[in-house]
Design an enzyme around this catalytic site. Sequence first.
Site, PDB file in Angstrom:
ATOM      1  N   THR A 259      10.770  11.306  -8.650  1.00 51.19           N
ATOM      2  CA  THR A 259       9.802  11.540  -7.588  1.00 51.19           C
ATOM      3  C   THR A 259      10.433  12.330  -6.453  1.00 51.19           C
ATOM      4  O   THR A 259      11.626  12.184  -6.192  1.00 51.19           O
ATOM      5  CB  THR A 259       9.372  10.152  -7.082  1.00 51.19           C
ATOM      6  OG1 THR A 259       8.696   9.496  -8.146  1.00 51.19           O
ATOM      7  CG2 THR A 259       8.474  10.222  -5.859  1.00 51.19           C
TER       8      THR A 259
ATOM      9  N   ARG B  19      -2.841   4.455 -14.570  1.00 45.58           N
ATOM     10  CA  ARG B  19      -1.922   3.714 -13.687  1.00 45.58           C
ATOM     11  C   ARG B  19      -1.615   4.553 -12.438  1.00 45.58           C
ATOM     12  O   ARG B  19      -1.332   5.734 -12.516  1.00 45.58           O
ATOM     13  CB  ARG B  19      -0.621   3.405 -14.432  1.00 45.58           C
ATOM     14  CG  ARG B  19       0.431   2.683 -13.589  1.00 45.58           C
ATOM     15  CD  ARG B  19       1.427   3.637 -12.955  1.00 45.58           C
ATOM     16  NE  ARG B  19       2.547   2.942 -12.322  1.00 45.58           N
ATOM     17  CZ  ARG B  19       3.459   3.550 -11.567  1.00 45.58           C
ATOM     18  NH1 ARG B  19       3.390   4.847 -11.347  1.00 45.58           N
ATOM     19  NH2 ARG B  19       4.438   2.866 -11.026  1.00 45.58           N
TER      20      ARG B  19
ATOM     21  N   GLY C  30       0.816   4.597  -8.985  1.00 44.53           N
ATOM     22  CA  GLY C  30       1.979   3.966  -8.361  1.00 44.53           C
ATOM     23  C   GLY C  30       1.876   3.957  -6.846  1.00 44.53           C
ATOM     24  O   GLY C  30       0.787   4.065  -6.265  1.00 44.53           O
ATOM     25  N   ASP C  31       3.025   3.841  -6.215  1.00 47.21           N
ATOM     26  CA  ASP C  31       3.060   3.727  -4.746  1.00 47.21           C
ATOM     27  C   ASP C  31       2.945   5.080  -4.044  1.00 47.21           C
ATOM     28  O   ASP C  31       2.541   5.141  -2.881  1.00 47.21           O
ATOM     29  CB  ASP C  31       4.369   3.075  -4.317  1.00 47.21           C
ATOM     30  CG  ASP C  31       5.578   3.896  -4.761  1.00 47.21           C
ATOM     31  OD1 ASP C  31       5.614   4.308  -5.938  1.00 47.21           O
ATOM     32  OD2 ASP C  31       6.477   4.138  -3.941  1.00 47.21           O
TER      33      ASP C  31
ATOM     34  N   THR D 211      10.928   5.990  -3.212  1.00 49.24           N
ATOM     35  CA  THR D 211      10.992   6.307  -4.645  1.00 49.24           C
ATOM     36  C   THR D 211      11.533   5.111  -5.399  1.00 49.24           C
ATOM     37  O   THR D 211      12.459   4.438  -4.924  1.00 49.24           O
ATOM     38  CB  THR D 211      11.888   7.536  -4.910  1.00 49.24           C
ATOM     39  OG1 THR D 211      12.088   7.645  -6.332  1.00 49.24           O
ATOM     40  CG2 THR D 211      13.237   7.447  -4.227  1.00 49.24           C
TER      41      THR D 211
ATOM     42  N   GLY E 172       7.145   1.699  -8.463  1.00 44.53           N
ATOM     43  CA  GLY E 172       6.021   1.761  -7.541  1.00 44.53           C
ATOM     44  C   GLY E 172       5.336   0.426  -7.317  1.00 44.53           C
ATOM     45  O   GLY E 172       4.898   0.118  -6.200  1.00 44.53           O
TER      46      GLY E 172
HETATM   47  N1  ASP Z   1       7.542   5.465  -7.295  1.00 40.18           N
HETATM   48  C1  ASP Z   1       7.073   6.246  -8.401  1.00 40.18           C
HETATM   49  C2  ASP Z   1       5.993   5.506  -9.109  1.00 40.18           C
HETATM   50  O1  ASP Z   1       6.112   4.320  -9.309  1.00 40.18           O
HETATM   51  C3  ASP Z   1       8.143   6.585  -9.392  1.00 40.18           C
HETATM   52  C4  ASP Z   1       9.517   6.934  -8.851  1.00 40.18           C
HETATM   53  O2  ASP Z   1       9.697   7.021  -7.649  1.00 40.18           O
HETATM   54  O3  ASP Z   1      10.446   7.121  -9.653  1.00 40.18           O
HETATM   55  O4  ASP Z   1       5.035   6.106  -9.508  1.00 40.18           O
END
Ligand code: ASP
Length: 332
Positions: free
Chosen positions: A201, A229, A231-232, A252, A255
């Site tokens: 990310t 799905r 994520g954050d 990162t 998430g």
């Molecule tokens: N935070 C991101 C997610 O969960 C993935 C990552 O940061 O590697 O989508």
Amino acid sequence: MTLGRSFTSWVVLVALVLLGGCGGDDGAAGDAGADGGPGPAWALAIHGGAGAPDRSLPVAEQQAYLASLERALRVGQEILERGGPSLDAVEAVIRDLEDDPLFNAGRGAVFNRDGAVELDASIMDGATLGCGAVAAVGTVKNPISLARLVYERTEHVLLVGDGAERFADSMAVERAGPEWFFTEPRWQDLLRTRSREGGGTVGAVALDRLGNLAAGTSTGGRTGKLAGRVGDSPIVGAGTYADNTTCAVSGTGVGEEFIRRAAAYSVSAWMRHRGLSVEDAVRRVVLEELQPGDGGMIAVDRTGRIAMVYNTPGMFRGAADANGRLEVHIWE
Ligand code: ASP
């Protein structure tokens, strides 16, 4: 005599109150410069994911990642140095990293369980608390710019999937087909159903010369994730947050853990409610609230103080400011 003592006590009391009050404000400002002086006129921090492997990563690959991070930093540096807005710097830096196949955002996004890309991004303006986000888009070349359009051209914060793609149509945003998003290493990751250890990310946080903070994050999510799905990264308060009175944050990592803990907002809350410095607030969330292996965060406060903390083996990251700082790292 009595009057003299009371007067002296009163003067001492007033002096202590004044000193105490100034100490709070100066404490924040003093964090910015090592000498306790004013902080840099602008500051920028970026990350390229907390999935960095251990130091066995071949030197040529290390150099490629570091060169990409430095290139992106310079994109933001150029905007901030000439007095451009932090929001522009954050968007431009993230666009640059989205076009770089080394990172899990835009072009280099990971594949979901169906072999498709679903991209998430958000951006936030610390001056207004205005923000925009998109999730689960599959044809938008630079999701961070679509997120900014959600902020600036709609009354909403988050658009997802088909609706977000139709909004992209209406804004004539640049699109890309599956061939743009196909990268062999990410395909191999899917076949092995695990994320390659490598760039992840991307995110950026910035303070501009006017004192405005901004933050943004963009990702392809997790390899082999279920379709749909989210994520954050596109969730304001989880993966991204910016408030001129505290800090700008981008995260990162896993998430789901960042969402559970409202991790990005939590950094701001520790600063606002408990008076923590940006470094202490980020350390608190990454090292005490999240679990080892969950990920990392970058943040900058209104004095230009930068914090970059992770609980993984490494985090691709970089920092620059108006005082000449320009550095990129994977590990320490
Ligand atoms: N935070 C991101 C997610 O969960 C993935 C990552 O940061 O590697 O989508």
